[in-house]
Every structure is written in C-alpha cells, then in structure tokens.
Design an enzyme around this catalytic site. Structure first.
Site, mmCIF file in Angstrom:
data_model
loop_
_atom_site.group_PDB
_atom_site.id
_atom_site.type_symbol
_atom_site.label_atom_id
_atom_site.label_comp_id
_atom_site.label_asym_id
_atom_site.label_seq_id
_atom_site.Cartn_x
_atom_site.Cartn_y
_atom_site.Cartn_z
ATOM 1 C CG ASN A 1 -19.846 -13.888 3.249
ATOM 2 O OD1 ASN A 1 -19.751 -12.938 4.029
ATOM 3 N ND2 ASN A 1 -19.478 -15.119 3.572
ATOM 4 C CG HIS B 1 19.454 9.065 -22.777
ATOM 5 N ND1 HIS B 1 19.587 7.826 -22.191
ATOM 6 C CD2 HIS B 1 19.354 8.835 -24.110
ATOM 7 C CE1 HIS B 1 19.582 6.894 -23.134
ATOM 8 N NE2 HIS B 1 19.433 7.472 -24.305
ATOM 9 C CB SER C 1 7.154 30.970 -0.923
ATOM 10 O OG SER C 1 7.909 31.133 0.253
ATOM 11 C CE LYS D 1 10.072 29.045 -5.131
ATOM 12 N NZ LYS D 1 10.562 28.240 -4.016
ATOM 13 C CG ASN E 1 6.491 27.283 -5.043
ATOM 14 O OD1 ASN E 1 7.488 27.630 -5.674
ATOM 15 N ND2 ASN E 1 6.324 27.526 -3.757
ATOM 16 C CD GLU F 1 6.140 20.973 -6.077
ATOM 17 O OE1 GLU F 1 5.913 21.013 -4.857
ATOM 18 O OE2 GLU F 1 6.845 21.812 -6.666
ATOM 19 C CE1 TYR G 1 -16.195 -11.024 3.564
ATOM 20 C CE2 TYR G 1 -16.066 -12.130 5.684
ATOM 21 C CZ TYR G 1 -16.111 -10.968 4.945
ATOM 22 O OH TYR G 1 -16.062 -9.755 5.584
ATOM 23 C CD GLN H 1 -15.233 -4.859 7.745
ATOM 24 O OE1 GLN H 1 -16.285 -5.475 7.795
ATOM 25 N NE2 GLN H 1 -14.644 -4.388 8.823
ATOM 26 C CE LYS I 1 -17.061 -3.659 1.768
ATOM 27 N NZ LYS I 1 -16.603 -4.662 2.726
#
Ligand code: ARG
Length: 458
Positions: free
Chosen positions: A109, A155, A278, A284, A286, A291, A318, A323, A326
């Site tokens: 531990n 806005h 694409s 295209k 992209n 993204e 503990y 575990q 992790k």
C-alpha cells in the site's frame, strides 16, 4: 503464485486472478517503484533494520534493474499480479533470500502510493515543460500578428475590433494558469512522501520516513498521517481536474479554428500538415486534428468523473478500488500530453487570412462604441451618446450603409457635436490602436503583455 497465497487452501480461479491483475496498466510504474524501493532499502540499512551489506546489495540490484529496464534487457513478466510483486520476485531471483528482505517494514500500500507519486511528479514536470513550450509558441505566433485586425465577438456577434495577437494572448493566459496549477500540485505531492505508512498503521521497526524522504529526489517531506498516506488520492483528482481544465482550453481554441477555417468564415486556412481529406468529396479539407482535440476533452472529463466516483464513499484506508484510478489517470495524462505537444505545430500550420479578417470588421458596426465615445469626449453624457450612436446604427441598417459611409451632414442630423474628425475616430485601425491600455488590443499593449507572460512562465 501470488506473494500472499501461502495460507490459502485453494488456487485462485484464473478468471478472478486476471480480473484482479493490474500489471498490464501499472507496469509503467516500474522505474518509479524501483526508485522508491531503493530509498526504502537505503533507510533500512541506515536505521540498522537490515545489515549495511544487505541494504547495499538491494540498492545496487534495484539500480541495476533500472538500468536493465532502460536498456530493454529487463523483460516484465505480465503473468504477475502487479508491477510491485514483479519487482520483488525479480529481485529475489537475482539476489536470493536478500531480495525477500526488501519488503521489511513496508506494505504494497505505501509502496504503490509512493510509486504513483514519483510517477506523478515526473509527469507534472513534463507538463510544466510542455506548457511552457506551448505558451512560447502562442507568444511567437502573436508577435507576427500585432496589427492583424479582426472582429472580436461576444455572443458570437461581432462586437469590437481586436487583433489576432490580442486574441491569442487570451489563450496564453489560460495556459499560464494551467501551468501554475501543475506547479502548485507538484509542491503538494512533493510534501507527502508515503513510504513508511505501511499497510495503514506504519510499522514496529524503527523506520525513519524523513531519511527515506531525503533519498528521494523531488520530495520535500514525508506523510503526516499513515492512514491518509495510503488512501489519499486527492492528487489524482487534482491532476485530472487540471488536465480537464487544460483540455477545455484546448477544445475552445480547437472549436474556433474549426469554425474560422470554414468557408463561412475563412479567417484562417490550415496547412496540409494539419488537415485531412474526405474519401468521397474531393474538395474537402477537414480540421480532424482540431476536432479530435475537442472530442478527447470529453474523454478527459470522463477520467475525472471516474476517479471522483471511485473515491466517493470509500471507507479508510486502502481498498482495491484504488487500483482502478491508475488507468484513468494514465489515460488522461497520455491524451492531454498528446494534445499539448501538438499545439505548437498546430499554430505553425495556421495560416491567418488577414484581409478576410479585416474585411469582416467592415460589417456589424464594430466601431459603434467608438462613435459613442467620440461624442462623450465632446462633452455628451455616455448614456446619451450611446443612444445617438444606436440611432445612427438603426439609420445605417435602414439605408444599407456603414458608419464610415455616412456623410458629415447625415451625422450632424443626429448631433451637432459631430465634426470631420468623426471619420478618424471610427477608423478600424484607430479603434484598435487607441485601446492602448493595460491588457488592451493596441500593438504596444499586446507587446507589453507578451513580455509579462514570458516573465511569468519562466
Ligand atoms: N496492485 C495493487 C494496487 O495498485 C497493489 C496494492 C495491493 N494491496 C492490497 N492490499 N491488496 O492497488
């Protein structure tokens, strides 16, 4: 056979064993554990808990294992329960009985807790370094766009003219705060070295956690309470929260880039190096990388929520649930690091279409505030000036004109205070350059801001 299995009468079910195993995830703690184990062995010798020769050979062999692992000659046995059991087994293979003494006055531990913190300290240093590089890349890009005038939005409506440099500096601030959060967390983790806490209640050997602490680079103090030392995972939650915050910043930047590189905006273009095509539409281009950055942010929030939920309601000290943390933490670290290290390249691959940005400032009355300020400077109360400027915008909208296109006679119908210098006052460039105050968009103000950020991130 597991290290603890002697008093069990039956073999553990293979399915249960595999379910319980963590070496597939925690093998990456190998070097951190070896460093922790070394410090522990040094302390055992120093305190006379082990003979000095015994402690020396443990220390030497643990160091040898580090070197072997770095050289690729230490093969991890992935059938072991976890990396900590693997290290003890390997040490015992190499040293015989002496190897079995490494676990004197220690539990898995406090061993795991220490390895995790060592690992986290290393990672935090890495994140600090990469954040500095990303911020520096932002500042360098900004220096090339001090007079690249573009619309600033509120806005998502055109609001007031700013510069691309001024815009970028907003991100430099976000990442500087991220950096300072990493560095705060570093100090907190460093001041909580857990070795000595044992399973939860320390040990009966005359251990000296302060001595162990001094053997471990990075740490500044040992734990104060042994129960907390082996059950505290606040640092993992903090780290993931810092990573979630940083991803959120990157996601906002990514989103703007995606939007601005569309045909609708065309404020920026992406170089081929950071674009994809694409499979069906030949035209295209992209922003997949941006993204993905936006998408991975959701994943990192998930990591954070997972760990918060794992910890919720766990009784002290503990529990095996820990575990699971992790995997979540490592996943967050890996993905955010990948994003962060991509940022400089992304910026480099961003071509700024200055003329399109400038043209976009021509519609939307971005200088309406400046028109009101003009009247205020001539003695009108701001609220009245706001009213006049608003009326002018209404008039322009009806007559399909911009403020720049109105004649002086038209202006004067709204207020006798207008004079020929109104055109200077509403000139886009002047609108930006006159905001030459702390934190403002004027090139001089942005240059000063860049210098301040450079100073801070050192
Ligand atoms: N692999 C375990 C973990 O990472 C090691 C700790 C085991 N301790 C225990 N009491 N079962 O959590």
């Amino acid at each position: 056979m597991a290290i603890w299995s002697n008093k069990f009468h039956e073999e553990m079910s293979q399915d249960a064993y595999q379910f319980n195993q963590s070496i597939q995830v925690d093998y990456r703690l190998l070097d951190a554990d070896l460093r922790g184990s070394k410090a522990h062995a040094q302390m055992l010798g120093h305190q006379g808990i082990l003979d000095l020769e015994e402690s020396d050979s443990l220390v030497k062999e643990l160091e040898q294992m580090r070197q072997d692992y770095a050289a690729g000659t230490l093969a991890v046995d992935f059938t072991t329960e976890d990396v900590h059991s693997f290290i003890e087994a390997e040490l015992t293979n190499r040293l015989g009985t002496i190897g079995k003494k490494v676990h004197t006055g220690r539990s898995r531990n406090d061993q795991v807790a220490t390895a995790m913190r060592i690992y986290v300290l290393d990672e935090l240093q890495d994140f600090i370094k990469h954040s500095q590089a990303a911020i520096e890349a932002i500042l360098t890009k900004a220096e090339g766009h001090l007079d690249t005038i573009m619309p600033g939005y509120t806005h998502l409506q055109r609001a007031q003219p700013i510069t691309y440099a001024h815009y970028l500096l907003a991100y430099a601030q976000m990442f500087s705060r991220d950096l300072s959060r990493f560095s705060d967390l570093y100090d907190r983790v460093a001041a909580d070295m857990p070795l000595g806490a044992g399973a939860l209640a320390t040990s009966t050997y005359p251990i000296d956690p302060f001595y162990t602490n001094d053997q471990l680079a990075g740490f500044t103090a040992p734990y104060i309470n042994s129960i907390d030392a082996v059950s505290n995972n606040d640092y993992a939650i903090e780290f993931l929260s810092d990573l979630a915050m940083m991803s959120m910043h990157m996601s906002r930047y990514a989103e703007e880039t995606i939007m601005w590189s569309s045909q609708e905006f065309r404020f920026i273009s992406l170089k081929d190096t950071f674009s994809t095509g694409s499979s069906i539409m030949p035209q295209k281009k992209n922003a997949d990388i941006h993204e993905l950055m936006r998408g991975k942010t959701g994943r990192v929030y998930g990591n954070l929520m997972s760990v918060l939920t794992i910890m919720k309601g766990l009784p002290l000290a503990y529990n095996k649930d820990l575990q699971e943390i992790k995997e979540q933490l490592f996943d967050g670290i890996d993905h955010v690091k990948a994003m962060l290290t991509l940022l400089p390249g992304m910026l480099e691959a961003t071509i700024v279409n200055k003329d399109v940005m400038y043209k976009a400032c021509g519609t939307g009355f971005l200088n309406a505030t400046d028109c009101a300020d003009y009247l205020t400077n001539k003695g009108m109360a701001f609220r009245d000036a706001y009213q006049v400027s608003g009326d002018l915008v209404g008039y322009c909208t009806e007559n399909r004109k911009s403020l720049e296109e109105l004649t002086l006679a038209e202006y004067q119908e709204f207020s006798a205070l207008f004079d020929a210098d109104i055109y200077d006052a509403i000139d886009l460039k002047n609108c930006v350059y006159r905001r030459n105050v702390t934190g403002g968009p004027a090139p001089e103000a942005v240059t000063a801001a860049i210098a301040r950020v450079r100073d801070i991130i050192k």
